[in-house]
Design a protein around this motif. Structure first.
Motif, PDB file in Angstrom:
ATOM      1  N   GLN A 149       0.824  -1.201   0.000  1.00  0.00           N
ATOM      2  CA  GLN A 149       0.000   0.000   0.000  1.00  0.00           C
ATOM      3  C   GLN A 149       0.864   1.259   0.000  1.00  0.00           C
ATOM      4  O   GLN A 149       0.545   2.253  -0.669  1.00  0.00           O
ATOM      5  N   GLN A 150       1.973   1.219   0.724  1.00  0.00           N
ATOM      6  CA  GLN A 150       2.839   2.391   0.825  1.00  0.00           C
ATOM      7  C   GLN A 150       3.559   2.686  -0.490  1.00  0.00           C
ATOM      8  O   GLN A 150       3.668   3.841  -0.898  1.00  0.00           O
ATOM      9  N   ALA A 152      -7.117  -4.020  -4.657  1.00  0.00           N
ATOM     10  CA  ALA A 152      -8.570  -3.885  -4.542  1.00  0.00           C
ATOM     11  C   ALA A 152      -8.969  -2.483  -4.101  1.00  0.00           C
ATOM     12  O   ALA A 152      -9.946  -1.914  -4.585  1.00  0.00           O
ATOM     13  N   ALA A 153      -8.194  -1.921  -3.168  1.00  0.00           N
ATOM     14  CA  ALA A 153      -8.513  -0.593  -2.640  1.00  0.00           C
ATOM     15  C   ALA A 153      -7.935   0.525  -3.503  1.00  0.00           C
ATOM     16  O   ALA A 153      -8.273   1.701  -3.290  1.00  0.00           O
ATOM     17  N   GLY A 154      -7.105   0.178  -4.465  1.00  0.00           N
ATOM     18  CA  GLY A 154      -6.361   1.175  -5.235  1.00  0.00           C
ATOM     19  C   GLY A 154      -7.165   2.338  -5.792  1.00  0.00           C
ATOM     20  O   GLY A 154      -6.806   3.495  -5.592  1.00  0.00           O
ATOM     21  N   PRO A 155      -8.299   2.100  -6.489  1.00  0.00           N
ATOM     22  CA  PRO A 155      -9.043   3.219  -7.085  1.00  0.00           C
ATOM     23  C   PRO A 155      -9.550   4.237  -6.065  1.00  0.00           C
ATOM     24  O   PRO A 155      -9.775   5.391  -6.405  1.00  0.00           O
ATOM     25  N   LEU A 156      -9.749   3.797  -4.809  1.00  0.00           N
ATOM     26  CA  LEU A 156     -10.271   4.686  -3.778  1.00  0.00           C
ATOM     27  C   LEU A 156      -9.270   4.873  -2.641  1.00  0.00           C
ATOM     28  O   LEU A 156      -9.625   5.373  -1.576  1.00  0.00           O
ATOM     29  N   GLY A 157      -8.024   4.482  -2.897  1.00  0.00           N
ATOM     30  CA  GLY A 157      -7.023   4.486  -1.840  1.00  0.00           C
ATOM     31  C   GLY A 157      -6.737   5.847  -1.251  1.00  0.00           C
ATOM     32  O   GLY A 157      -6.495   5.975  -0.047  1.00  0.00           O
ATOM     33  N   PRO A 187     -12.759  -4.916   9.306  1.00  0.00           N
ATOM     34  CA  PRO A 187     -12.336  -3.787  10.132  1.00  0.00           C
ATOM     35  C   PRO A 187     -12.523  -2.401   9.513  1.00  0.00           C
ATOM     36  O   PRO A 187     -12.156  -1.412  10.110  1.00  0.00           O
ATOM     37  N   HIS A 188     -13.072  -2.339   8.292  1.00  0.00           N
ATOM     38  CA  HIS A 188     -13.274  -1.031   7.648  1.00  0.00           C
ATOM     39  C   HIS A 188     -14.610  -1.057   6.924  1.00  0.00           C
ATOM     40  O   HIS A 188     -14.949  -2.049   6.285  1.00  0.00           O
ATOM     41  N   PRO A 189     -15.391   0.014   7.034  1.00  0.00           N
ATOM     42  CA  PRO A 189     -16.697   0.027   6.350  1.00  0.00           C
ATOM     43  C   PRO A 189     -16.528   0.052   4.838  1.00  0.00           C
ATOM     44  O   PRO A 189     -15.497   0.499   4.334  1.00  0.00           O
ATOM     45  N   PRO A 190     -17.522  -0.409   4.107  1.00  0.00           N
ATOM     46  CA  PRO A 190     -17.428  -0.376   2.636  1.00  0.00           C
ATOM     47  C   PRO A 190     -17.476   1.050   2.129  1.00  0.00           C
ATOM     48  O   PRO A 190     -18.108   1.919   2.745  1.00  0.00           O
ATOM     49  N   PRO A 191     -16.841   1.324   1.009  1.00  0.00           N
ATOM     50  CA  PRO A 191     -16.920   2.680   0.434  1.00  0.00           C
ATOM     51  C   PRO A 191     -18.306   2.916  -0.156  1.00  0.00           C
ATOM     52  O   PRO A 191     -18.980   1.971  -0.553  1.00  0.00           O
ATOM     53  N   PRO A 192     -18.754   4.157  -0.206  1.00  0.00           N
ATOM     54  CA  PRO A 192     -20.060   4.435  -0.808  1.00  0.00           C
ATOM     55  C   PRO A 192     -20.057   4.181  -2.298  1.00  0.00           C
ATOM     56  O   PRO A 192     -19.030   4.387  -2.953  1.00  0.00           O
ATOM     57  N   LEU A 193     -21.152   3.706  -2.821  1.00  0.00           N
ATOM     58  CA  LEU A 193     -21.263   3.469  -4.263  1.00  0.00           C
ATOM     59  C   LEU A 193     -21.479   4.802  -4.974  1.00  0.00           C
ATOM     60  O   LEU A 193     -22.293   5.624  -4.548  1.00  0.00           O
ATOM     61  N   GLN A 194     -20.737   5.018  -6.042  1.00  0.00           N
ATOM     62  CA  GLN A 194     -20.886   6.242  -6.817  1.00  0.00           C
ATOM     63  C   GLN A 194     -21.930   6.033  -7.914  1.00  0.00           C
ATOM     64  O   GLN A 194     -21.959   4.985  -8.558  1.00  0.00           O
ATOM     65  N   PRO A 195     -22.795   7.015  -8.156  1.00  0.00           N
ATOM     66  CA  PRO A 195     -23.816   6.858  -9.211  1.00  0.00           C
ATOM     67  C   PRO A 195     -23.172   6.805 -10.591  1.00  0.00           C
ATOM     68  O   PRO A 195     -22.116   7.325 -10.796  1.00  0.00           O
TER      69      PRO A 195
END
Length: 210
Positions: free
Chosen positions: A106-107, A170-175, A202-210
């Motif tokens: 991630q870093q 997996a988290a890259g686009p919203l990292g 341990p982390h909530p899901p990101p919000p879905l974008q329209p």
């Protein structure tokens, strides 16, 4: 007559060179993390508190420097895996190792730099040897976890090495918006390794974008 001053011991010279190399690797890692492959040798030298000539004495090119960071990271992961082999809970040890690997990815995603053609491995044999050492250590971690029943019986060390990259990808686009989102997918990965059951993420899901 005053006797001539004794020459500095060779061991001290080697120690100074090793210290400079470590400083350069730390500075380069920080610069590449902040700026990507566009980070300059001048910026790296400035961050390390030394001249560009010292950088080139240790690393003939930026690609040599990136390759050295790869080897250092593999060696660090190997040392962590070997240390975790002494723990009393093999399943927790494997999760700790996956967390270290995913956090490192991630870093600074070095694999993307090489896969994207922006850098070239300059010491393939050295990188292969470092990777083999790490895989052997991870194999031992996985074997302990399998014996305890903490992971599926068909999981191997190679599987775990490849999965270390998955949470960051997996988290890259919203990292940038959710810097800890990778931890959610780390637990998705680890629950996939378990023989049964699942655990809260341990982390909530990101919000879905329209």
């Amino acid at each position: 007559m005053t006797p001539p001053e004794s020459p500095r011991p060779r061991r001290s010279l080697r120690a100074d060179a090793a210290r400079n190399r470590d400083l350069l690797l730390a500075a380069a890692t920080a610069e590449f993390t902040e700026r990507g492959v566009d980070a300059s040798i001048a910026d790296i030298a400035r961050r390390a508190g030394m001249g560009k000539g010292t950088v080139f004495n240790h690393f003939p090119s930026k690609d040599h420097l990136l390759t050295a960071i790869v080897v250092a990271r593999l060696d660090q992961l190997t040392g962590s895996a070997e240390a975790l082999l002494t723990g009393s809970d093999p399943g927790a040890a494997l999760l700790d190792f996956l967390t270290l690997g995913a956090e490192q990815q991630q870093q600074l995603d070095l694999s993307a730099m090489f896969a994207g053609g922006t850098a070239d491995i300059q010491d393939p044999a050295g990188v292969d040897q470092a990777r083999e050492r790490m895989v052997r250590a991870v194999d031992a971690l996985v074997a302990r976890a399998r014996a305890q029943g903490a992971v599926r019986p068909d999981i191997t060390g190679a599987d775990v090495v490849l999965l270390m990259c998955a949470p960051a990808y997996a988290a890259g686009p919203l990292g940038q918006a959710y810097p800890d989102l990778w931890r959610r997918y780390l637990m998705v990965v680890f629950d996939g390794l378990r023989p049964e059951g699942a655990h809260p993420l341990p982390h909530p899901p990101p919000p879905l974008q329209p």
